[in-house]
Design a protein around this motif. Structure first.
Motif, short mmCIF file in Angstrom:
data_model
loop_
_atom_site.label_atom_id
_atom_site.label_comp_id
_atom_site.label_asym_id
_atom_site.label_seq_id
_atom_site.Cartn_x
_atom_site.Cartn_y
_atom_site.Cartn_z
N ARG A 262 0.80 -1.22 0.00
CA ARG A 262 0.00 0.00 0.00
C ARG A 262 0.84 1.27 0.00
O ARG A 262 0.29 2.38 0.07
CB ARG A 262 -0.93 0.01 1.22
N ALA A 263 2.18 1.14 -0.08
CA ALA A 263 3.00 2.34 0.02
C ALA A 263 4.25 2.23 -0.85
O ALA A 263 4.69 1.12 -1.19
CB ALA A 263 3.40 2.59 1.47
N ALA A 264 4.81 3.38 -1.18
CA ALA A 264 6.05 3.41 -1.96
C ALA A 264 6.67 4.80 -1.88
O ALA A 264 6.01 5.77 -1.52
CB ALA A 264 5.78 3.05 -3.43
N LEU A 265 7.94 4.86 -2.20
CA LEU A 265 8.60 6.14 -2.42
C LEU A 265 9.56 5.98 -3.59
O LEU A 265 9.96 4.86 -3.92
CB LEU A 265 9.35 6.63 -1.17
N ASN A 266 9.92 7.09 -4.21
CA ASN A 266 10.79 7.04 -5.37
C ASN A 266 12.16 7.64 -5.06
O ASN A 266 12.28 8.59 -4.29
CB ASN A 266 10.17 7.77 -6.55
N LEU A 267 13.19 7.06 -5.64
CA LEU A 267 14.58 7.51 -5.49
C LEU A 267 15.22 7.59 -6.87
O LEU A 267 14.69 7.05 -7.85
CB LEU A 267 15.38 6.52 -4.64
N SER A 268 16.38 8.20 -6.93
CA SER A 268 17.17 8.14 -8.16
C SER A 268 17.67 6.72 -8.34
O SER A 268 18.08 6.06 -7.37
CB SER A 268 18.38 9.09 -8.07
N THR A 269 17.64 6.24 -9.56
CA THR A 269 18.17 4.90 -9.82
C THR A 269 19.69 4.92 -9.67
O THR A 269 20.38 5.78 -10.23
CB THR A 269 17.79 4.43 -11.23
N ASP A 270 20.19 3.98 -8.88
CA ASP A 270 21.63 3.88 -8.61
C ASP A 270 21.99 2.40 -8.54
O ASP A 270 21.36 1.63 -7.80
CB ASP A 270 21.96 4.58 -7.29
N GLU A 271 23.00 2.00 -9.30
CA GLU A 271 23.35 0.58 -9.37
C GLU A 271 23.76 0.03 -8.01
O GLU A 271 23.47 -1.13 -7.69
CB GLU A 271 24.47 0.36 -10.39
N ALA A 272 24.43 0.85 -7.19
CA ALA A 272 24.85 0.38 -5.87
C ALA A 272 23.64 0.06 -5.00
O ALA A 272 23.66 -0.89 -4.21
CB ALA A 272 25.74 1.42 -5.20
N VAL A 273 22.58 0.85 -5.12
CA VAL A 273 21.36 0.60 -4.35
C VAL A 273 20.69 -0.68 -4.84
O VAL A 273 20.21 -1.50 -4.04
CB VAL A 273 20.40 1.79 -4.44
N LEU A 274 20.67 -0.87 -6.16
CA LEU A 274 20.09 -2.10 -6.71
C LEU A 274 20.90 -3.31 -6.26
O LEU A 274 20.33 -4.37 -5.93
CB LEU A 274 20.04 -2.02 -8.23
N ASP A 275 22.21 -3.17 -6.20
CA ASP A 275 23.05 -4.27 -5.72
C ASP A 275 22.79 -4.56 -4.25
O ASP A 275 22.79 -5.72 -3.82
CB ASP A 275 24.53 -3.94 -5.93
N ALA A 276 22.57 -3.49 -3.48
CA ALA A 276 22.26 -3.67 -2.06
C ALA A 276 20.95 -4.44 -1.90
O ALA A 276 20.81 -5.26 -0.99
CB ALA A 276 22.18 -2.32 -1.36
N ALA A 277 20.00 -4.17 -2.79
CA ALA A 277 18.75 -4.92 -2.76
C ALA A 277 19.00 -6.39 -3.09
O ALA A 277 18.47 -7.29 -2.42
CB ALA A 277 17.76 -4.31 -3.75
N ARG A 278 19.81 -6.64 -4.11
CA ARG A 278 20.11 -8.03 -4.47
C ARG A 278 20.81 -8.76 -3.34
O ARG A 278 20.57 -9.95 -3.11
CB ARG A 278 20.96 -8.04 -5.75
N ASP A 279 21.68 -8.07 -2.63
CA ASP A 279 22.37 -8.67 -1.49
C ASP A 279 21.39 -9.09 -0.40
O ASP A 279 21.69 -9.99 0.40
CB ASP A 279 23.40 -7.70 -0.90
#
Length: 307
Positions: free
Chosen positions: A220-237
């Motif tokens: 029911r919720a979300a926020l938006n950020l700048s796309t950053d590969e390091a953040v995406l990698d942190a999610a994958r981790d």
């Protein structure tokens, strides 16, 4: 805690009396005659006419108030209106002012918990259905405070701004999603939250939430950020598989819903790489605004630690 009736007594009534006293004096009535009409002493009328009583401009400059005062003054002067009818005129103004008018505005200022509810408490009375609205607004306010306090997030706020949104249970459209009007921006090394959240305060974040919620009602919720590969990698981790989607706005909600159904779930993180005139954006989802914001902060902090 402050009741709207206190605002009527403390601000509306002195303003109405001062306006009436001045208008009646301008029409040639004596101070004692004015006192008799208003039900106050002659000394009080002297203070009203002399400008010694504090008035509220949001009432005195309101056309509905000015019209009511003119009608009452005319009625008193021509002896065509009695006190009963005058009270009816003023009560009609009070009711109008309590329904998303200046009394409502002042009440929200003095009771912050009412902010964004449009004075539903005053107009409709206590209603259990309002509890969901209050809970959503409270969650978004708490989430924006978390965001503003997280200095690590400053560098990840998009140029177009970020927003934190949360939907009511079983939302129908963007008006059922609360977010910050005008978005949240990074300014001079800090995150600035320009206003309290309101329903209908977002477009893109709201539509993204609605697309996710149509597939998984718990999201029911979300926020938006700048796309950053390091953040995406942190999610994958963390075992999150971010979902990439096309940046175009045309039919985006429908395309997202289709992608979620194809994935078989709504992933906590989705992103696009941008396009001409469209900044690369990542969305982080949660069951509520606080959960989504906390996950986003953790991902950014982990990305910063690994850089």
């Amino acid at each position: 805690m402050r009741l709207p009736s206190e605002i009527v007594v403390d601000r509306f009534l002195p303003t109405a009396r001062a306006m009436l006293a001045t208008e009646l004096a301008d029409r040639g009535l004596t101070q004692q005659e004015i006192a008799d009409h208003l039900g106050v002493t002659q000394a009080a009328v002297s203070k009203y006419v002399g400008g010694e009583v504090t008035t509220e401009k949001r009432f005195s400059e309101e056309p509905r108030m000015q019209s009511a005062v003119d009608r009452i003054a005319t009625g008193f002067t021509e002896e065509s209106m009695d006190a009963y009818e005058a009270l009816g005129e003023l009560l009609a103004v009070i009711r109008a002012f309590e329904d998303r008018g200046p009394i409502c505005e002042i009440h929200e200022e003095e009771v912050p918990a009412l902010a964004g509810l449009g004075c539903d408490l005053c107009v409709r009375g206590y209603d259990e259905s309002v509890a969901d609205e209050r809970a959503v607004l409270s969650a978004v306010r708490k989430a924006t405070r978390l965001l503003a306090d997280a200095s690590v997030m400053v560098g990840y706020v998009p140029n177009v701004g970020t927003n934190v949104g949360m939907a009511l249970p079983e939302p129908d459209d963007e008006l059922d999603v609360a977010a910050v009007p005008g978005r949240v921006h990074a300014m001079r090394g800090r995150i600035d939250v320009p206003a309290n959240p309101e329903f209908g305060g977002s477009e893109h974040v709201a539509r993204t939430i609605l697309a996710a919620n149509s597939v998984d009602a718990s999201v029911r919720a979300a926020l938006n950020l700048s796309t950053d590969e390091a953040v995406l990698d942190a999610a994958r981790d963390r075992g999150i598989d971010p979902l990439a989607f096309d940046a175009g706005y045309d039919d985006r909600p429908e395309r997202l819903e289709s992608a979620f159904r194809e994935r078989g779930a709504v992933p906590p993180v989705i992103y696009h790489e941008g396009a001409f005139g469209i900044e690369p954006i990542t969305y982080v989802f949660g069951t509520d605004a606080v959960a989504a914001t906390r996950l986003a902060i953790e991902l950014v902090a982990n990305a910063e630690d690994g850089s």
